[in-house]
Design an enzyme around this catalytic site. Sequence first.
Site, PDB file in Angstrom:
ATOM      1  CG  HIS A 119      -1.813   1.161   1.384  1.00 12.11           C
ATOM      2  ND1 HIS A 119      -3.142   1.139   1.011  1.00 12.11           N
ATOM      3  CD2 HIS A 119      -1.590   2.402   1.873  1.00 12.11           C
ATOM      4  CE1 HIS A 119      -3.690   2.323   1.255  1.00 12.11           C
ATOM      5  NE2 HIS A 119      -2.763   3.112   1.787  1.00 12.11           N
ATOM      6  CD  GLU A 120       1.574   3.590   3.746  1.00 21.41           C
ATOM      7  OE1 GLU A 120       1.747   4.688   3.193  1.00 21.41           O
ATOM      8  OE2 GLU A 120       0.533   3.313   4.389  1.00 21.41           O
ATOM      9  CG  HIS A 176       0.191   6.258  -0.470  1.00 25.73           C
ATOM     10  ND1 HIS A 176      -0.821   7.033  -0.984  1.00 25.73           N
ATOM     11  CD2 HIS A 176      -0.365   5.560   0.557  1.00 25.73           C
ATOM     12  CE1 HIS A 176      -1.953   6.804  -0.300  1.00 25.73           C
ATOM     13  NE2 HIS A 176      -1.703   5.905   0.635  1.00 25.73           N
TER      14      HIS A 176
HETATM   15 CO    CO Z   1      -3.134   5.238   2.143  1.00 24.88          CO
END
Ligand code: CO
Length: 498
Positions: free
Chosen positions: A261-262, A265
């Site tokens: 997830h990170e 980003h």
């Molecule tokens: Co997030």
Amino acid sequence: MNPEYEAYCDLMRRVADVGYAGDLLQWDQEVYMPEGGGKFRARQLATLAGIRHEMGTSDELGSLLNQLKGDTALSDTAQKNIRESLRKYDEQKKYPNAFVVTMQDTVSRSFEAWQRARRANDFALFRPMLEKLVELKQEEAQLLGYEDHPYDALLNLYEPGATKKELDAMFGRIKSELVPYAKQLAGLPAPDTSFLARNYPRNHQWEFGLYLLERMHYDFTRGRQDISAHPFTTNFSPDDVRITTRIREDDFREMTWSTIHECGHALYEQGLPADMYGLPAGEFASLGIHESQSRLWENHVGRSRAFWTFHFPVLKEKFPENLGTVTSEEFFRAINAVRPSLIRTNADEVTYHLHILIRFEIECGLVNGQIRVGDLPAVWKEKYQAYLGLVVPDDAQGVLQDVHWSHGAFGYFPTYTLGSIYAAQFYTCAAEQTGGIESDMENGQTERLWHWLRAQIYAHGRTLSPGELCRQATGRTLDFSTFMKYIISKYGNVYGIS
Ligand code: CO
């Protein structure tokens, strides 16, 4: 080049320098700072935030922006930078100083009250501060102005151009389509997930996380991975984008999917145009778009059969005692198990949005005065019963679970769901336009998808609104149907239904 435009760029970059210096102190606070450092660190952060605010709302910047506004001799990107900077500048100028001071003070006292209330499992300790905060947010909506609904004003702080009306339509479909679908899945035999919760030694997990990051093209010469209490991504320029994770030895999921997830980003931040540092064209488009990037990698890539076709054998080699007898199909089903739960942050990809639906309905009711703060624990329990079929045993696991409201963040939660809806549309479109994304993944490759995202999303920074970005990249406005189709096809597969 236009000397006023150069002066504007220079000033914006100095504002960014101060902001990023604060972000670095914040990163340090969450990763390395000794426990005793908190008091003076808070001071240093407040000082830097104050300087940044002064520079960003200075008359000097205002007059440059007003001189440059509508100057058609500027390049297209320069005109977009000016337009967006002016929008932000005008927004900031709508806040009287006294309001800013009161809000800051209320937020820091609310945060403390929330922490106390959560520890004591007693909503009454938070209630007076939350009442004050809701009043201030209502006032803030009036200060900012809106056309249709005061909630729009708050929402636009995070998602420019989004409206309550659009969200009503989106959450309406979540209610009529996703809620019954989640109930249907909950009634089916659940995939076996027991092997995910065996003992996974810390150092092996750490190494596996780094391996995944490398395979996903996270650039370690312009970033690093660390450990923190709550995983997050931060950046100080596109050339220094840092991520964190946390490791639970008794549950392999925490580290793995927070890392993916990170990383999503971080790829976005590392891919923003470096020559636009400090300017809107060098910034992420919105919180919803940022979250679309993390969720695209986390769910569409990181929970796909194709991705694990390649990586599961590597994982198995790292943890032969735990996974030696598990097939990749069993693994795929386990990591996509759907189960209604009380806590948003532990929720699966399907029921997650039911948690957001509840918060959205509550926020709208608070902002327009239809729900009173004192009724929140009861309203919360009713909605969890209605949408998730769960009995909320207490407020710590109920209305007190999230930090957002104590920070004064109302209108933030919907960006999580918007992120997933955008992610489904971006991924589906990338797959249609390029072909071969899935077979690439089966071979451990993600370049094709990454390049599509670089060109269609990262490269534009904040020169387009989220809606324009979506239309330009996918040829369509945001459409819930694409998300729902993806969910039904994937979970039909996982659960053996159609
Ligand atoms: Co997030």
